[in-house]
Design a protein around this motif. Structure first.
Motif, PDB file in Angstrom:
ATOM      1  N   SER A 468       0.782  -1.073   0.206  1.00 56.05           N
ATOM      2  CA  SER A 468       0.225   0.184  -0.021  1.00 56.05           C
ATOM      3  C   SER A 468       1.018   1.190  -0.095  1.00 56.05           C
ATOM      4  N   LEU A 469       1.694   0.990   0.718  1.00 55.64           N
ATOM      5  CA  LEU A 469       2.754   2.283   0.812  1.00 55.64           C
ATOM      6  C   LEU A 469       3.391   2.796  -0.367  1.00 55.64           C
ATOM      7  N   VAL A 470       3.718   1.599  -1.310  1.00 54.33           N
ATOM      8  CA  VAL A 470       4.349   2.224  -2.630  1.00 54.33           C
ATOM      9  C   VAL A 470       3.203   2.564  -3.626  1.00 54.33           C
ATOM     10  N   ALA A 471       1.958   1.615  -3.449  1.00 53.90           N
ATOM     11  CA  ALA A 471       0.920   1.991  -4.385  1.00 53.90           C
ATOM     12  C   ALA A 471       0.470   3.524  -4.220  1.00 53.90           C
ATOM     13  N   GLU A 472       0.312   4.075  -2.816  1.00 55.82           N
ATOM     14  CA  GLU A 472      -0.066   5.386  -2.642  1.00 55.82           C
ATOM     15  C   GLU A 472       0.901   6.348  -3.108  1.00 55.82           C
ATOM     16  N   SER A 473       2.237   6.074  -2.976  1.00 58.49           N
ATOM     17  CA  SER A 473       3.225   6.657  -3.625  1.00 58.49           C
ATOM     18  C   SER A 473       3.210   6.947  -5.034  1.00 58.49           C
ATOM     19  N   TRP A 474       2.916   6.111  -5.914  1.00 56.99           N
ATOM     20  CA  TRP A 474       2.391   6.027  -7.168  1.00 56.99           C
ATOM     21  C   TRP A 474       1.203   7.012  -7.648  1.00 56.99           C
ATOM     22  N   LYS A 475       0.171   6.952  -6.578  1.00 55.82           N
ATOM     23  CA  LYS A 475      -0.947   7.648  -6.986  1.00 55.82           C
ATOM     24  C   LYS A 475      -0.919   8.960  -6.544  1.00 55.82           C
ATOM     25  N   ASP A 476       0.176   9.345  -5.453  1.00 53.37           N
ATOM     26  CA  ASP A 476       0.396  10.946  -5.137  1.00 53.37           C
ATOM     27  C   ASP A 476       1.270  11.339  -6.244  1.00 53.37           C
ATOM     28  N   GLU A 477       2.217  10.532  -6.664  1.00 53.81           N
ATOM     29  CA  GLU A 477       2.964  11.286  -7.871  1.00 53.81           C
ATOM     30  C   GLU A 477       2.156  11.513  -9.382  1.00 53.81           C
ATOM     31  N   LEU A 478       1.126  10.734  -9.549  1.00 53.92           N
ATOM     32  CA  LEU A 478       0.159  10.848 -10.558  1.00 53.92           C
ATOM     33  C   LEU A 478      -0.550  12.174 -10.290  1.00 53.92           C
ATOM     34  N   ALA A 479      -1.193  12.242  -9.352  1.00 55.30           N
ATOM     35  CA  ALA A 479      -1.956  13.356  -9.027  1.00 55.30           C
ATOM     36  C   ALA A 479      -1.329  14.712  -8.780  1.00 55.30           C
ATOM     37  N   HIS A 480       0.068  14.648  -8.457  1.00 53.77           N
ATOM     38  CA  HIS A 480       1.084  15.748  -8.599  1.00 53.77           C
ATOM     39  C   HIS A 480       1.053  16.208 -10.116  1.00 53.77           C
ATOM     40  N   GLU A 481       1.408  15.308 -11.126  1.00 49.51           N
ATOM     41  CA  GLU A 481       1.531  15.453 -12.290  1.00 49.51           C
ATOM     42  C   GLU A 481       0.445  15.999 -13.061  1.00 49.51           C
ATOM     43  N   VAL A 482      -0.967  15.489 -12.636  1.00 52.77           N
ATOM     44  CA  VAL A 482      -2.204  16.026 -13.056  1.00 52.77           C
ATOM     45  C   VAL A 482      -2.224  17.546 -12.808  1.00 52.77           C
TER      46      VAL A 482
END
Length: 485
Positions: A468-482
């Motif tokens: 979950s820790l890694v999955a959330e980091s991917w989602k956070d990076e994607l949200a930042h890119e958006v």
């Protein structure tokens, strides 16, 4: 091959295993968890060159979740590179190298996934993904103990002259349990051959990963996990963060008519009374050893299911690239009259069986296994103690760890200097595991780890939280890119 609009709102990952069921299965299970539990869309990239029947059947299952898309890479021509004498790892690595030539184009068509997850032998992807600015994570499919050894191997290679198997003392990986030289995996036993060069090449590149997923959990391998995270040697290297996300094993599999016959037979047997004998997706025995194994099973008078594969005196890994397609008649190579004499007590199945279904069955009380990491995890997750029968690669390392550190396996011993384990020793060990005090102790221990494994994977467990820790980091990076668009 472009990701369709219906998935555009979901973070998109790609997963790239090398050939072989031991690689395909855990990466497929990781992909399922990322889709089902964490809301990702996953493109599962499959190397199709010399794909086995078992691999094809698994990846065409109608039970795969909708957001998990299997994408076949174009087959590569390796006929000019591989001969009958090519060893299995060299064979695999040449297939991978040739099959990944179109990877850049494929990842571009997939609109550059958020991350690519590879296994230990698809590291050519690092070079492609660096140019495409795609972070790469390595899923290390064997044990964490082997991961620690692999990360230490480049140092060992620089510091030790001669062969590792000739070292006077066990190999001391920093922070880990000493490793006997006789247990070293096949690929490092001869530093002059191509297999060693390929293995060293790939594990030397592990440090290039953004993170490493380990198919294990804290209660199973506490020493090696602690060493990777706390030992000065690995901190100074430094290695990428290690995330223990296991045990990830095959949870379901379709049953053939033969499998259904096995289940019907098992239904009629007492609880925990049957020894399951299966030496993995690619393992084979010599003619002499198969005869001794069958005789020992018969002498033990214990119930058994024997997955029989045509013997070969050429290589223990002879079936690696034709899993599930070895159609044969066990009567042609088992001892004369064996199936008749053991009728009712034993069941002989040619070539292949639904291993998870058998291990899960209440009647299964022991597992004579080659100790491949997938099979070892499956046995533990289903609470079944093991008889350790390693054949090739790192299986000797696994067998020793499971027997001496974890306490869920027993190793039969060949008589001094002999390569073949005799029928009397097989009878002794089978009886000990199935009805002896040693077997009862092992059964209690494996039931404890079964519960521990379940807790690790459940919501709030150590492995669930680690992924979950890694999955959330991917989602956070994607949200930042958006937000930056």
């Amino acid at each position: 091959m472009v990701v369709s609009d219906q998935y555009s709102k979901k973070p998109h990952l790609a997963v790239l295993p090398s050939p072989g069921m031991g690689h395909i299965i855990p990466l497929l299970e990781l992909s399922k968890r990322l889709v089902i539990h964490h809301g990702f869309h996953v493109s599962f990239l499959v190397i199709t060159t010399e794909a086995s029947a078992a691999q094809n059947q698994l990846l065409r299952s109608p039970t795969l979740p909708p957001d998990l898309h299997v994408i076949d890479l174009p087959p590569a021509d390796v006929s000019h590179l591989i001969t009958d004498d090519t060893l299995v790892l060299t064979h695999l690595c040449l297939i991978v190298r040739e099959s990944l030539k179109p990877l850049r184009s494929i990842l571009t068509q997939l609109d550059r996934p958020k991350a690519l997850i590879i296994d230990p032998f698809t590291t050519e992807a690092f070079d492609v993904c660096r140019d495409l600015s795609i972070p790469v994570y390595s899923f290390f499919t064997p044990s964490t103990s082997l991961l620690a050894f692999s990360l230490y191997l480049p140092t060992l290679d620089r510091e030790v002259e001669g062969e590792f198997v000739d070292m006077p003392e066990p190999v001391q990986v920093p922070g880990c349990t000493p490793m006997r030289t006789e247990d070293l995996l096949d690929q490092v036993r001869n530093r002059k051959n191509e297999e060693y060069k390929w293995f060293l090449y790939h594990v030397s590149r592990l440090k290039m990963a953004t993170g490493i997923f380990a198919n294990s959990w804290e209660d199973l391998e506490p020493v090696s996990l602690r060493a990777l995270k706390q030992t000065r040697f690995f901190q100074d290297m430094p290695i990428p963060p290690v995330h223990s996300v296991g045990p990830l094993i095959k949870e379901t599999e379709p049953l053939t008519e033969s499998d259904k016959e096995i289940m019907t037979w098992l239904h009629k047997q007492p609880c925990e009374s049957v020894l399951f004998v299966s030496l993995g997706s690619g393992g084979t025995l010599s003619t002499e050893q198969l005869t001794e194994l069958a005789s020992g099973l018969e002498m033990s008078q214990q119930r058994f299911v024997l997955v029989a594969r045509r013997p070969t005196d050429a290589s223990a890994s002879a079936a690696f690239f034709n899993v599930g397609s070895d159609v044969n008649d066990p009567a042609a190579y088992l001892p004369e009259g064996f199936t008749k004499r053991t009728e009712g007590v034993g069941l002989v199945v040619p070539s292949w069986a639904a291993q998870v279904a058998v291990l899960r069955h209440r009647s299964t009380g022991g597992f004579l296994s080659h100790c491949g990491w997938n099979s070892s995890l499956e046995s533990i997750v289903h609470g079944v103690p093991m008889i350790a029968w390693p054949l090739y690669t790192e299986q000797r390392m696994n067998a020793t760890m499971l027997a001496e550190e974890v306490g869920v396996a027993m190793k039969p011993v060949a008589r001094g200097g002999e390569r073949v384990i005799g029928k009397e020793e097989i009878e002794r060990v089978v009886r000990l595991v199935m009805e002896g005090e040693k077997g009862k102790v092992m059964r209690r221990r494996v039931k404890e780890l079964q519960e521990s494994a379940r807790n690790a994977l459940n919501h709030g467990g150590s492995s669930y939280d680690s992924l979950s820790l890694v999955a959330e980091s991917w989602k956070d990076e994607l949200a930042h890119e958006v937000l930056e668009m």
